[in-house]
Design a protein around this motif. Structure first.
Motif, PDB file in Angstrom:
ATOM      1  N   GLY A 119     -12.643  53.559 -31.875  1.00  0.00           N
ATOM      2  CA  GLY A 119     -14.074  53.499 -31.610  1.00  0.00           C
ATOM      3  C   GLY A 119     -14.595  54.695 -30.836  1.00  0.00           C
ATOM      4  O   GLY A 119     -15.660  55.246 -31.151  1.00  0.00           O
ATOM      5  N   SER A 120     -13.858  55.104 -29.802  1.00  0.00           N
ATOM      6  CA  SER A 120     -14.301  56.255 -29.015  1.00  0.00           C
ATOM      7  C   SER A 120     -14.470  57.477 -29.924  1.00  0.00           C
ATOM      8  O   SER A 120     -15.458  58.216 -29.807  1.00  0.00           O
ATOM      9  CB  SER A 120     -13.277  56.596 -27.922  1.00  0.00           C
ATOM     10  N   HIS A 153     -19.321  53.112 -24.408  1.00  0.00           N
ATOM     11  CA  HIS A 153     -19.060  53.670 -25.729  1.00  0.00           C
ATOM     12  C   HIS A 153     -17.629  54.190 -25.863  1.00  0.00           C
ATOM     13  O   HIS A 153     -17.315  54.846 -26.856  1.00  0.00           O
ATOM     14  CB  HIS A 153     -20.070  54.784 -26.033  1.00  0.00           C
ATOM     15  N   ASP A 257     -23.932  52.165 -32.082  1.00  0.00           N
ATOM     16  CA  ASP A 257     -22.525  51.876 -31.821  1.00  0.00           C
ATOM     17  C   ASP A 257     -22.274  50.413 -32.174  1.00  0.00           C
ATOM     18  O   ASP A 257     -22.535  49.514 -31.383  1.00  0.00           O
ATOM     19  CB  ASP A 257     -22.231  52.143 -30.332  1.00  0.00           C
ATOM     20  N   LYS A 286     -13.408  48.578 -34.281  1.00  0.00           N
ATOM     21  CA  LYS A 286     -12.723  47.303 -33.999  1.00  0.00           C
ATOM     22  C   LYS A 286     -12.438  46.395 -35.211  1.00  0.00           C
ATOM     23  O   LYS A 286     -11.311  46.305 -35.645  1.00  0.00           O
ATOM     24  CB  LYS A 286     -13.498  46.548 -32.929  1.00  0.00           C
TER      25      LYS A 286
HETATM   26  C1  LIG Z   1     -14.339  49.035 -27.802  1.00  0.00           C
HETATM   27  C2  LIG Z   1     -15.617  49.779 -27.895  1.00  0.00           C
HETATM   28  C3  LIG Z   1     -15.640  51.173 -28.006  1.00  0.00           C
HETATM   29  C4  LIG Z   1     -14.387  52.027 -27.932  1.00  0.00           C
HETATM   30  O1  LIG Z   1     -13.509  51.750 -28.977  1.00  0.00           O
HETATM   31  P1  LIG Z   1     -11.951  52.154 -28.812  1.00  0.00           P
HETATM   32  O2  LIG Z   1     -11.366  51.862 -30.147  1.00  0.00           O
HETATM   33  O3  LIG Z   1     -11.404  51.274 -27.722  1.00  0.00           O
HETATM   34  O4  LIG Z   1     -11.907  53.586 -28.443  1.00  0.00           O
HETATM   35  C5  LIG Z   1     -16.865  51.788 -28.163  1.00  0.00           C
HETATM   36  N1  LIG Z   1     -17.995  51.087 -28.209  1.00  0.00           N
HETATM   37  C6  LIG Z   1     -18.012  49.748 -28.102  1.00  0.00           C
HETATM   38  C7  LIG Z   1     -19.317  49.026 -28.183  1.00  0.00           C
HETATM   39  C8  LIG Z   1     -16.824  49.054 -27.926  1.00  0.00           C
HETATM   40  O5  LIG Z   1     -16.837  47.723 -27.779  1.00  0.00           O
END
Ligand SMILES: *Cc1c(COP(=O)(O)O)cnc(C)c1O
Length: 459
Positions: A119-120, A153, A257, A286
């Motif tokens: 996600g990052s 984020h 996001d 995710k």
């Molecule tokens: C978990 C999350 C992230 C980061 O994702 P990772 O895979 O842990 O790097 C970014 N934004 C939101 C809204 C999240 O819940």
């Protein structure tokens, strides 16, 4: 340090060698540890054969449950073809197919898909694409970022910079760039009942920032409808549309996001679709590969893609990529997951699950002496703890939420706290009787732990 739990080989290796993420290791080593060895639907099974409902969907990722036969089959079939091929200047079949599937999430309005692996990174890509885009079209001064109070984020330097999670990121403040923060709306709902809702002040503050500074702003980044890591903080329906209209009016990119909110979490494939908004960038991770494998995607418009086209010497190339971007195993599972998720959403199952979760939370916690607040939207919910005398509070090191989550294991539940709150994020395919178990087990843990903490409360 003496260990409070019988030491098996597994436990010994863990204690000796591991360093767990987002975990105070002194606390971890001083409490019983849980070694999970198997998953079955919404349940996880430990080394001793005990079963726990996965109340945080293995950190907000799990969609169809663990060990799903269809996803397993898709994964194994891809494994027999190829486990990894880079997308750097090459292509593999499932990446192309999944990119086409993902374009359909926005009816083709965001047809371009840039794959990463978490996600990052999906957010980093959106930020860098936005920054580079404005340079490429000759508006170098558009460099700033706007984000909302409470935003999370990710944990890389760019995502920490645009976040507002000081509890997690304060130590790194000297190394971060500045984002302009506007206040979040105030909204609380559970089981469809709105308890309080005020968005005007937030929107006015945002408009003021845009009026003064939009010439220097590249993008606004937002977690739509629910800020998960802030403690499931909610926004009213329609808020996103107003934000999107402001971004359009002041020519600022909108980055949504949906790393947390995508793939059924709020009852539809995306909040973007639910709120009828078209962002410039849509970030997914995710639940994308159903909680099986690390996979992420940043979707964007053809017009943004076009700006990056040119002869090599023009320097328009987007120089960004991760080794495992768009891994084929993840892509194969993601395709199989989407195929199952679409009919599940159409059947109304998620709407019913969300409504049941809300009603159960409401029934168990609405008049609980140690619950000071609670909220639910889709398959997300949170309850906040405080001493029965609301003017008092618990010392941080009492770890009220953590103590409740440890006790919950005895009642067959794995659930994560956030300070003095408990966050409910079950697998999307959770069954009605499992939802009842989830809330009942949390209630039992709350009843066991919190009354005993009353005597430690401070004024
Ligand atoms: C978990 C999350 C992230 C980061 O994702 P990772 O895979 O842990 O790097 C970014 N934004 C939101 C809204 C999240 O819940």
């Amino acid at each position: 340090m003496p260990l409070a739990y019988p030491i098996t080989d597994l436990d010994a290796s863990d204690c000796k060698h591991a360093w767990h993420p987002f975990t105070q290791m002194k606390e971890y080593l001083g409490n019983p540890r849980l070694h999970l060895v198997k998953g079955e639907g919404s349940w996880l099974i430990d080394a001793e054969g005990n079963r726990y409902l996965d109340g945080n969907a293995s950190v907000w990722t799990n969609v169809h449950g663990h060990n799903d036969p269809d996803l397993n089959a898709a994964l194994k079939a891809q494994l027999d073809q190829v486990a990894h091929v880079t997308l750097l200047g090459l292509n593999h079949r499932v990446a192309a197919e999944l990119a086409e599937d993902l374009a359909s999430l926005t009816n083709g309005v965001l047809p371009r898909c840039f794959f990463t692996d978490n996600g990052s990174n999906a957010i980093e890509v959106a930020l860098k694409l936005s920054f580079q885009y404005w340079q490429l079209i000759g508006q170098k001064e558009k460099r700033g970022v706007i984000s909302m109070r409470g935003a999370y984020h990710g944990d890389t330097f760019g995502t920490m910079s645009v976040g507002d999670s000081s509890g997690f990121h304060q130590r790194f403040a000297p190394w971060l760039f500045n984002a302009k923060i506007f206040s979040a709306p105030v909204h609380v709902e559970c089981a469809g009942q709105v308890q309080t809702s005020e968005a005007q002040a937030s929107l006015q503050e945002l408009e003021k920032i845009l009026q003064n500074e939009s010439k220097h702003v590249a993008c606004l980044i937002l977690e739509p409808r629910v800020q998960g890591a802030a403690g499931m903080r909610q926004q009213p329906a329609g808020f996103l549309k107003s934000v999107a209209a402001l971004c359009q009016r002041y020519q600022v990119h909108l980055i949504l996001d949906e790393v947390f909110t995508g793939f059924g979490r709020l009852g539809s494939l995306t909040a973007t679709e639910q709120e009828e908004v078209v962002p410039d960038f849509l970030c997914l991770a995710k639940g994308l590969a159903a909680g099986y494998l690390p996979l992420a995607a940043t979707l964007t418009k053809e017009s943004i893609f076009e700006a990056f086209q040119g002869d090599f010497s023009e320097g328009k190339t987007f120089f960004h990529g991760h080794t495992f971007s768009g891994n084929p195993l993840g892509c194969a599972v993601a395709r199989a997951s989407l195929k199952k998720l679409r009919p599940m959403i159409r059947s109304g199952q998620l709407t019913e699950s969300a409504s049941l979760l809300g009603r159960e939370i409401d029934r168990n916690f609405s008049s609980h002496p140690q619950v000071s607040g609670y909220r639910q939207l889709g398959l997300t919910a949170a309850i906040d703890f405080s001493p029965a005398d609301r003017r008092r509070h618990w010392p941080v090191d009492l770890r009220a939420g953590y103590q409740v989550s440890l006790a919950a294991r005895k009642y067959g539940l794995i659930i994560r706290p956030l300070a003095d709150s408990l966050l409910f994020v079950p697998p999307i395919a959770i069954k009605p009787e499992e939802i009842r178990h989830l809330v009942q087990a949390a209630r039992s843990a709350v009843d066991e732990v919190l009354p005993k903490l009353e005597i430690h409360s401070l004024s």
